[in-house]
Design a protein around this motif. Structure first.
Motif, PDB file in Angstrom:
ATOM      1  N   GLU A  79       0.836  -1.202   0.000  1.00 26.55           N
ATOM      2  CA  GLU A  79       0.000   0.000   0.000  1.00 26.55           C
ATOM      3  C   GLU A  79       0.875   1.258   0.000  1.00 26.55           C
ATOM      4  O   GLU A  79       0.601   2.211  -0.725  1.00 26.55           O
ATOM      5  CB  GLU A  79      -0.906   0.043   1.235  1.00 26.55           C
ATOM      6  N   ARG A  80       1.927   1.240   0.824  1.00 29.99           N
ATOM      7  CA  ARG A  80       2.821   2.399   0.893  1.00 29.99           C
ATOM      8  C   ARG A  80       3.602   2.562  -0.403  1.00 29.99           C
ATOM      9  O   ARG A  80       3.804   3.676  -0.878  1.00 29.99           O
ATOM     10  CB  ARG A  80       3.775   2.273   2.079  1.00 29.99           C
ATOM     11  N   LEU A  81       4.038   1.460  -0.987  1.00 33.22           N
ATOM     12  CA  LEU A  81       4.799   1.520  -2.242  1.00 33.22           C
ATOM     13  C   LEU A  81       3.940   2.062  -3.371  1.00 33.22           C
ATOM     14  O   LEU A  81       4.373   2.916  -4.135  1.00 33.22           O
ATOM     15  CB  LEU A  81       5.329   0.126  -2.611  1.00 33.22           C
ATOM     16  N   TRP A  82       2.712   1.602  -3.483  1.00 30.14           N
ATOM     17  CA  TRP A  82       1.817   2.011  -4.573  1.00 30.14           C
ATOM     18  C   TRP A  82       1.375   3.464  -4.401  1.00 30.14           C
ATOM     19  O   TRP A  82       1.351   4.230  -5.353  1.00 30.14           O
ATOM     20  CB  TRP A  82       0.616   1.070  -4.632  1.00 30.14           C
ATOM     21  N   GLY A  83       1.004   3.852  -3.176  1.00 32.45           N
ATOM     22  CA  GLY A  83       0.623   5.235  -2.886  1.00 32.45           C
ATOM     23  C   GLY A  83      -0.406   5.786  -3.848  1.00 32.45           C
ATOM     24  O   GLY A  83      -1.447   5.187  -4.089  1.00 32.45           O
ATOM     25  N   LEU A  84      -0.106   6.938  -4.430  1.00 31.31           N
ATOM     26  CA  LEU A  84      -1.000   7.600  -5.376  1.00 31.31           C
ATOM     27  C   LEU A  84      -0.530   7.464  -6.825  1.00 31.31           C
ATOM     28  O   LEU A  84      -1.085   8.102  -7.717  1.00 31.31           O
ATOM     29  CB  LEU A  84      -1.130   9.085  -5.016  1.00 31.31           C
ATOM     30  N   MET A  85       0.482   6.639  -7.055  1.00 31.49           N
ATOM     31  CA  MET A  85       1.018   6.489  -8.419  1.00 31.49           C
ATOM     32  C   MET A  85      -0.061   6.035  -9.390  1.00 31.49           C
ATOM     33  O   MET A  85      -0.953   5.266  -9.040  1.00 31.49           O
ATOM     34  CB  MET A  85       2.157   5.458  -8.452  1.00 31.49           C
ATOM     35  N   LEU A 119       7.576   9.762  -8.786  1.00 25.94           N
ATOM     36  CA  LEU A 119       7.632   9.098 -10.084  1.00 25.94           C
ATOM     37  C   LEU A 119       6.255   8.545 -10.429  1.00 25.94           C
ATOM     38  O   LEU A 119       5.534   8.057  -9.551  1.00 25.94           O
ATOM     39  CB  LEU A 119       8.669   7.978 -10.065  1.00 25.94           C
ATOM     40  N   PHE A 120       5.871   8.635 -11.680  1.00 24.25           N
ATOM     41  CA  PHE A 120       4.589   8.145 -12.203  1.00 24.25           C
ATOM     42  C   PHE A 120       3.385   8.913 -11.642  1.00 24.25           C
ATOM     43  O   PHE A 120       2.265   8.439 -11.714  1.00 24.25           O
ATOM     44  CB  PHE A 120       4.422   6.639 -11.972  1.00 24.25           C
ATOM     45  N   MET A 121       3.639  10.097 -11.090  1.00 21.76           N
ATOM     46  CA  MET A 121       2.556  10.947 -10.591  1.00 21.76           C
ATOM     47  C   MET A 121       2.162  11.936 -11.679  1.00 21.76           C
ATOM     48  O   MET A 121       3.005  12.397 -12.437  1.00 21.76           O
ATOM     49  CB  MET A 121       3.005  11.703  -9.340  1.00 21.76           C
ATOM     50  N   ARG A 122       0.862  12.281 -11.725  1.00 20.43           N
ATOM     51  CA  ARG A 122       0.344  13.180 -12.753  1.00 20.43           C
ATOM     52  C   ARG A 122      -0.117  14.524 -12.193  1.00 20.43           C
ATOM     53  O   ARG A 122      -0.638  15.349 -12.926  1.00 20.43           O
ATOM     54  CB  ARG A 122      -0.825  12.506 -13.457  1.00 20.43           C
ATOM     55  N   PHE A 123       0.035  14.734 -10.889  1.00 14.90           N
ATOM     56  CA  PHE A 123      -0.490  15.950 -10.273  1.00 14.90           C
ATOM     57  C   PHE A 123       0.344  16.291  -9.037  1.00 14.90           C
ATOM     58  O   PHE A 123       1.029  15.442  -8.479  1.00 14.90           O
ATOM     59  CB  PHE A 123      -1.958  15.769  -9.882  1.00 14.90           C
TER      60      PHE A 123
END
Length: 122
Positions: free
Chosen positions: A27-33, A61-65
């Motif tokens: 859950e922590r690794l995935w986060g909001l990516m 990384l892999f974030m859009r906002f």
């Protein structure tokens, strides 16, 4: 999925922030990516098993906002905060933390270092 309510006890919010509580490694690794956007009333709270600076460092990384990042220690005090931008490699808190609140950038002005925070698990 567990939920939590976050309230600033020093500067009370009109409504607590409702977030997804992330305590497992995945859950922590995935986060909001990979999410397409973040609504103003959304967020996550990453709960680390050990207090520290590197343990609560984040990447974008892999974030859009953009997001507001509020680091909270075991005593439930804000120890650092920042406005994080997509694709930034690393954000590290200035002081050790146990929790990382990732939420809409509008909430950045609602917290200051040393504010007392209440975390209520639902």
């Amino acid at each position: 999925m567990r939920l939590a309510l976050i309230q600033n006890l020093t500067q009370p919010l009109a409504n607590p922030i409702r977030v997804r509580f992330c305590s497992s490694y995945w859950e922590r690794l995935w986060g909001l990516m990979f999410r397409p956007h973040l609504a103003p009333d959304e967020g996550i709270l990453l709960a680390e098993p050990h207090e520290g600076r590197l343990e609560t460092a984040i990447h974008m990384l892999f974030m859009r906002f953009d997001i507001a990042v509020i680091w909270i220690n075991r005593a439930r005090r804000v120890v650092d905060l920042c406005h994080a931008h997509p694709w930034a490699l690393l954000y590290v808190p200035r002081q050790p933390a146990s929790y990382v609140l990732e939420t809409h950038p509008d909430y950045l002005t609602c917290f200051r270092v040393n504010d007392e925070v209440e975390i209520t698990l639902l």
